[in-house]
Design a protein around this motif. Structure first.
Motif, short mmCIF file in Angstrom:
data_model
loop_
_atom_site.label_atom_id
_atom_site.label_comp_id
_atom_site.label_asym_id
_atom_site.label_seq_id
_atom_site.Cartn_x
_atom_site.Cartn_y
_atom_site.Cartn_z
N THR A 122 -2.37 2.22 -17.27
CA THR A 122 -1.63 2.83 -16.17
C THR A 122 -0.68 1.79 -15.60
O THR A 122 -1.11 0.86 -14.93
CB THR A 122 -2.57 3.32 -15.06
OG1 THR A 122 -3.54 4.22 -15.62
CG2 THR A 122 -1.79 4.05 -13.97
N ALA B 164 1.80 -0.31 -13.28
CA ALA B 164 1.94 -0.45 -11.83
C ALA B 164 3.19 0.28 -11.36
O ALA B 164 4.20 0.34 -12.07
CB ALA B 164 2.00 -1.92 -11.46
N THR B 165 3.15 0.84 -10.16
CA THR B 165 4.29 1.58 -9.61
C THR B 165 4.75 0.96 -8.30
O THR B 165 3.95 0.40 -7.54
CB THR B 165 3.93 3.05 -9.38
OG1 THR B 165 2.84 3.14 -8.45
CG2 THR B 165 3.52 3.73 -10.69
N LEU B 166 6.04 1.09 -8.03
CA LEU B 166 6.63 0.55 -6.81
C LEU B 166 7.74 1.48 -6.35
O LEU B 166 8.62 1.85 -7.14
CB LEU B 166 7.19 -0.85 -7.08
CG LEU B 166 7.80 -1.60 -5.89
CD1 LEU B 166 6.73 -1.93 -4.85
CD2 LEU B 166 8.47 -2.89 -6.37
N PRO C 41 8.46 2.78 -13.74
CA PRO C 41 7.46 1.88 -14.32
C PRO C 41 7.90 1.35 -15.68
O PRO C 41 8.48 2.08 -16.50
CB PRO C 41 6.22 2.77 -14.45
CG PRO C 41 6.42 3.85 -13.44
CD PRO C 41 7.89 4.10 -13.41
N LEU D 212 2.97 0.56 -3.18
CA LEU D 212 2.59 -0.18 -4.37
C LEU D 212 1.36 0.50 -4.96
O LEU D 212 0.32 0.58 -4.31
CB LEU D 212 2.28 -1.63 -4.02
CG LEU D 212 1.77 -2.53 -5.15
CD1 LEU D 212 2.79 -2.64 -6.28
CD2 LEU D 212 1.42 -3.92 -4.60
N ASP D 213 1.50 1.03 -6.16
CA ASP D 213 0.42 1.77 -6.81
C ASP D 213 -0.14 2.88 -5.91
O ASP D 213 -1.35 3.08 -5.80
CB ASP D 213 -0.70 0.83 -7.24
CG ASP D 213 -0.45 0.23 -8.61
OD1 ASP D 213 0.44 0.73 -9.32
OD2 ASP D 213 -1.14 -0.73 -8.97
N GLY D 214 0.79 3.59 -5.23
CA GLY D 214 0.40 4.73 -4.42
C GLY D 214 -0.20 4.40 -3.07
O GLY D 214 -0.65 5.31 -2.36
N LYS D 215 -0.20 3.13 -2.68
CA LYS D 215 -0.79 2.71 -1.42
C LYS D 215 0.24 1.90 -0.64
O LYS D 215 0.97 1.09 -1.23
CB LYS D 215 -2.05 1.88 -1.70
CG LYS D 215 -2.76 1.34 -0.48
CD LYS D 215 -4.01 0.56 -0.93
CE LYS D 215 -4.72 -0.12 0.22
NZ LYS D 215 -5.91 -0.89 -0.25
N TYR E 283 -2.54 -3.84 1.69
CA TYR E 283 -3.16 -4.76 0.75
C TYR E 283 -3.31 -6.14 1.39
O TYR E 283 -2.52 -6.52 2.27
CB TYR E 283 -2.28 -4.93 -0.50
CG TYR E 283 -2.24 -3.75 -1.43
CD1 TYR E 283 -3.19 -3.59 -2.43
CD2 TYR E 283 -1.20 -2.82 -1.36
CE1 TYR E 283 -3.12 -2.53 -3.33
CE2 TYR E 283 -1.13 -1.75 -2.25
CZ TYR E 283 -2.09 -1.62 -3.22
OH TYR E 283 -2.02 -0.57 -4.10
N GLN F 15 -0.46 -8.06 -8.17
CA GLN F 15 0.31 -6.94 -8.69
C GLN F 15 1.81 -7.22 -8.73
O GLN F 15 2.54 -6.57 -9.47
CB GLN F 15 0.07 -5.70 -7.83
CG GLN F 15 -1.31 -5.09 -7.98
CD GLN F 15 -1.50 -4.51 -9.37
OE1 GLN F 15 -2.02 -5.16 -10.27
NE2 GLN F 15 -1.05 -3.27 -9.56
#
Length: 268
Positions: free
Chosen positions: A8, A10-12, A36, A70-73, A78, A86
């Motif tokens: 999966t 990482a997303t931003l 991504p 970042l990764d949906g959060k 964090y 990340q």
């Protein structure tokens, strides 16, 4: 050795950002979604908000409003160590402690992976060695940072980010201080990282033709506003160059890659 891509990526992304300094607004209601595993270049004239956006995406700058995810959060939720695992950042200007050697500075990229119970490991050693080899600085390992040229220092800082092994890398003008040969070396390295299928790269780049040649995704900005976004082949036109940079030009296929290339026109 071929390394399998992450299951999966990482997303931003960012939504509704208002960004500024000391009460001065740079951007308002800015939305950005980084694809991504892309190599995204942020382009635009000086002082248009490129580096400000990068600082917000890296959590160095807290938005007045809006949020970075970042990764949906939300990134502010964090811990600093979690963000560093990340996301790696090469800032526009960096300072090193007096008397530190190249090896010691690059090794600091491994701090996010260490703890009271997990100190320096063979994996850390391998990551540092690989990063120094990739940036061609292993022969400088015992030199002090303040003894190096600007181009050498830039490669050392990039090695630190590489040693961090974060799946997202944010690079603010990574070719600063470098001659054309070393610019190409750094961007070739970025392309290799991108093609490995393990990393998402976001770079602020000033040289348009290098940005178009190496990136597969562009974000064009002017006056704090996102003017266009997409692949170079889809969005780069003479009209876009005029709108963003105020420059009359021809946009022709790059004879090496076939991607867009800007040829400025003489005035008068």
């Amino acid at each position: 050795m071929t390394i399998a891509p992450p299951a999966t990526p990482a997303t931003l992304s960012a939504a509704g950002l208002t960004l500024g300094y000391d009460g001065r607004i740079i951007s308002e209601n800015l939305d950005v979604s980084i694809p991504p595993l892309s190599f995204t270049a942020i382009i635009g004239p000086n002082a248009c908000g490129k580096s400000t956006l990068l600082r917000a995406l890296s959590r160095l700058l807290t938005p007045t409003s809006g949020r970075v995810m970042l990764d949906g959060k939300q990134i502010q939720k964090y811990s600093t160590r979690e963000v560093a695992r990340q996301l790696g950042l090469l800032p526009q200007t960096s300072t090193a402690p007096d008397g530190i050697t190249v090896m010691d500075l690059v090794a600091r990229g491994r701090f996010p992976h260490q703890s009271m119970l997990k100190q320096w490991s063979p994996e850390d050693e391998a990551a540092v060695t690989k990063a120094m080899d990739a940036t061609d600085i292993r022969h400088l390992a015992d030199r002090h940072i303040n003894e190096l040229s600007g181009g050498q220092r830039q490669r050392v800082w990039l090695a630190l980010v590489l040693a961090q092994e974060s799946p997202i890398m944010l690079l603010d003008e990574p070719t600063t201080y470098l001659d054309i040969s070393h610019q190409l070396e750094i961007l070739n390295l970025c392309r290799e990282l991108h093609r490995s299928g393990r990393y998402t790269l976001v770079a602020v780049l000033h040289d348009l033709n290098l940005a178009f040649r190496y990136a597969d995704h562009l974000i064009a900005m002017k006056d704090g506003v996102k003017v266009a976004e997409g692949s170079p082949s889809d969005i780069v036109t003479a009209d876009l160059v005029r709108e963003v940079f105020g420059l009359e030009s021809l946009v022709i296929p790059d004879p090496v890659t076939g991607k867009p290339m800007v040829v400025p026109l003489e005035e008068g």
